[in-house]
Scaffold this active site. Structure first.
Site, mmCIF file in Angstrom:
data_model
loop_
_atom_site.group_PDB
_atom_site.id
_atom_site.type_symbol
_atom_site.label_atom_id
_atom_site.label_comp_id
_atom_site.label_asym_id
_atom_site.label_seq_id
_atom_site.Cartn_x
_atom_site.Cartn_y
_atom_site.Cartn_z
ATOM 1 N N SER A 190 0.857 -1.190 0.000
ATOM 2 C CA SER A 190 0.000 0.000 0.000
ATOM 3 C C SER A 190 0.891 1.236 0.000
ATOM 4 O O SER A 190 2.108 1.137 0.126
ATOM 5 C CB SER A 190 -0.888 0.008 1.243
ATOM 6 O OG SER A 190 -0.103 0.332 2.377
ATOM 7 N N LYS A 191 0.257 2.370 -0.109
ATOM 8 C CA LYS A 191 0.973 3.663 -0.141
ATOM 9 C C LYS A 191 1.947 3.790 1.033
ATOM 10 O O LYS A 191 2.955 4.489 0.946
ATOM 11 C CB LYS A 191 -0.042 4.805 -0.077
ATOM 12 C CG LYS A 191 -0.702 5.082 -1.415
ATOM 13 C CD LYS A 191 0.110 6.079 -2.250
ATOM 14 C CE LYS A 191 -0.526 6.307 -3.605
ATOM 15 N NZ LYS A 191 0.455 6.534 -4.658
ATOM 16 N N ARG A 192 1.570 3.152 2.129
ATOM 17 C CA ARG A 192 2.396 3.189 3.346
ATOM 18 C C ARG A 192 3.832 2.715 3.054
ATOM 19 O O ARG A 192 4.772 3.116 3.714
ATOM 20 C CB ARG A 192 1.760 2.239 4.354
ATOM 21 C CG ARG A 192 1.796 2.644 5.779
ATOM 22 C CD ARG A 192 0.864 1.762 6.618
ATOM 23 N NE ARG A 192 0.530 0.476 6.029
ATOM 24 C CZ ARG A 192 1.283 -0.614 6.112
ATOM 25 N NH1 ARG A 192 2.439 -0.580 6.758
ATOM 26 N NH2 ARG A 192 0.887 -1.746 5.561
#
Ligand code: GLU
Length: 464
Positions: free
Chosen positions: A236-238
């Protein structure tokens, strides 16, 4: 019987960018088709009209082009095929594998409340007395037995038919559902192999029921595990970069991304580094693993360094041009390009990414007088400036070859009773202003006589 060449497809929904997982799916489909003389098709699943802007579609095409994945024919728009989807739903009505369902949303909600966790059973499935009213078209799905998916990666996946409701094919407003659209499109496009993320596995049993209802041949399925981040969690963007364009902006060349992404979830023995021809030869569904692949930037850097080193000088220059354009930096001037081209064998040998290469090439891009960083300036004292002066005199009329320049520097070092390193330090500072550079002789040959002597002169002028 002659085996028919496979037809694969990549079927992205436009989300605004090409996710690295989508890029990997596209790559697997491309490799599978291209390695077998087959076709690789592109279908844009643009039925969500709010998200499906021309820009969002273009972002996906751009990502595929950057990665070097060419598709056959024009991209197919799923939205534009909606009449055909509706036509198939009506055909299913005619052949008795679908029925008109007049249940309203409220009625369905009430049924669900009364029958928790059960698939909806429409009272219209076997009705003969039909009103003239808005209705959906539902699949008359088999109630008994199982639907079995023979997946090339996941093995046999069995779903009990009584767990699946009679899915809607055409909504009461006349729009086709996603499930119907995918199957009709894949069938009409002649897709033989569906290779996609395993998040779609749960859709597959339903899609198979539509194939069976239409009497169409099912494609071969291969559901590939998703990509996880370095911590083992779903990407994910994380985790930082998730869009292919972000990897491009980090300066990994496309050839390296192809190699790296191919290895994310697929393997061929212990082979880590390979080119496109090898990947096409080797790629097969049997090499796809069941465990999620983890993104590993250290490995990616390693693969990237290998490919930069293996590329032709001209190809690296092209990559560099693309990278500068992509990141909004100024393009190379003719002089800069000439210098970098001259130093390329040394530069590409060491670099792991394009920004890393540019960092090493900084000496070629800076203007005189060269600003010398503090650390590098320590090597510039009166004695070393004197040596630079002697060197200037020695190479003034020397032939400008790496060997002759090195011989001249050695001679000056010897005269001064020091090792070559004692002259290389100040020389590096004078030419580049920093201590992290390619070899001084590579820099001298890349800069040429005039610029080299001018940079030396700038420093020796300070000798007093
Ligand atoms: N449009 C779907 C997605 O972007 C893929 C559908 C498919 O491959 O069948 O996830």
């Amino acid at each position: 019987m002659t085996p028919t060449a496979p037809v694969t497809r990549f079927a992205p929904s436009p989300t605004g960018y090409l996710h690295v997982g989508g890029a990997r799916t596209a790559l697997f489909n491309w490799l599978f088709a291209r390695g077998r003389g087959g076709k690789f098709l592109l279908r844009i699943e643009d039925t969500d009209r709010a998200r499906s802007t021309p820009e969002a579609t273009e972002a996906i095409l751009k990502g595929l082009r950057w990665l070097g994945l060419d598709w056959d024919g024009e991209p197919v728009s799923q939205f534009e095929r909606r009449d055909r989807h509706a036509e198939v739903a009506r055909q299913m009505l005619e052949n008795g594998t679908a029925y008109r369902c007049f249940s309203t949303t409220d009625e369905i909600a009430a049924w669900r409340e009364a029958n928790p966790r059960q698939p909806f059973l429409s009272p219209w499935r076997d009705a003969t007395d039909l009103p003239d009213a808005p209705h959906a078209i539902r699949l008359k799905a088999p109630r008994d037995g199982e639907t079995v998916i023979d997946d090339q990666v996941q093995g046999q996946v069995r779903v009990a038919n009584d767990q699946l409701d009679d899915m809607v094919l055409l909504r009461s407003d006349g729009t086709p559902t996603y499930m119907l659209a995918v199957v009709v499109d894949d069938h009409d496009m002649g897709v033989t192999h569906v290779i996609r993320g395993d998040d779609h596995l749960t859709n597959t049993a339903r899609q198979i029921q539509i194939y069976d209802a239409m009497g169409w041949d099912r494609p071969t399925y291969a559901h590939i595990p998703l990509i996880h981040g370095e911590d083992g969690k779903k990407l994910s963007k994380r985790h930082g970069a998730v869009g292919l364009h972000e990897f491009a902006a980090l300066g990994y060349p496309a050839a390296a991304m192809r190699n790296y992404l191919a290895r994310l979830g697929w393997s061929h023995g212990d082979d880590e580094l390979f080119d496109d021809a090898q990947a096409r030869d080797w790629f097969g569904l049997e090499g796809i693993g069941r465990a999620p692949a983890r993104l590993d930037f250290k490995k990616l850097e390693h693969v990237s360094g290998h490919h930069l080193g293996a590329m032709s000088d001209a190809a690296v220059l092209d990559e560099l041009d693309g990278f500068l354009a992509e990141t909004g930096a100024d393009p190379l001037t003719a002089t800069h390009r000439q210098r970098i081209a001259a130093a390329m064998p040394a530069l590409k040998e060491k670099a792991r990414t394009l920004p890393g290469l540019l960092d090493q090439a900084r000496f070629a891009l800076i203007e005189r007088p060269v600003a010398v960083e503090e650390k590098a300036s320590k090597s510039l004292d009166t004695v070393s400036r004197g040596m630079l002066k002697s060197l200037t005199a020695a190479v003034q009329n020397a032939s400008w070859s790496r060997d002759d320049l090195e011989a001249a520097a050695k001679a000056v070092a010897e005269e001064n009773g020091v090792g070559l390193g004692k002259i290389a330090g100040p020389l590096r500072a004078a030419l580049a202003g920093t201590s992290a550079t390619p070899s001084v002789f590579d820099m001298m040959t890349a800069l040429g006589r005039e610029e080299t002597l001018a940079r030396l002169q700038d420093q020796t002028d300070l000798a007093g």
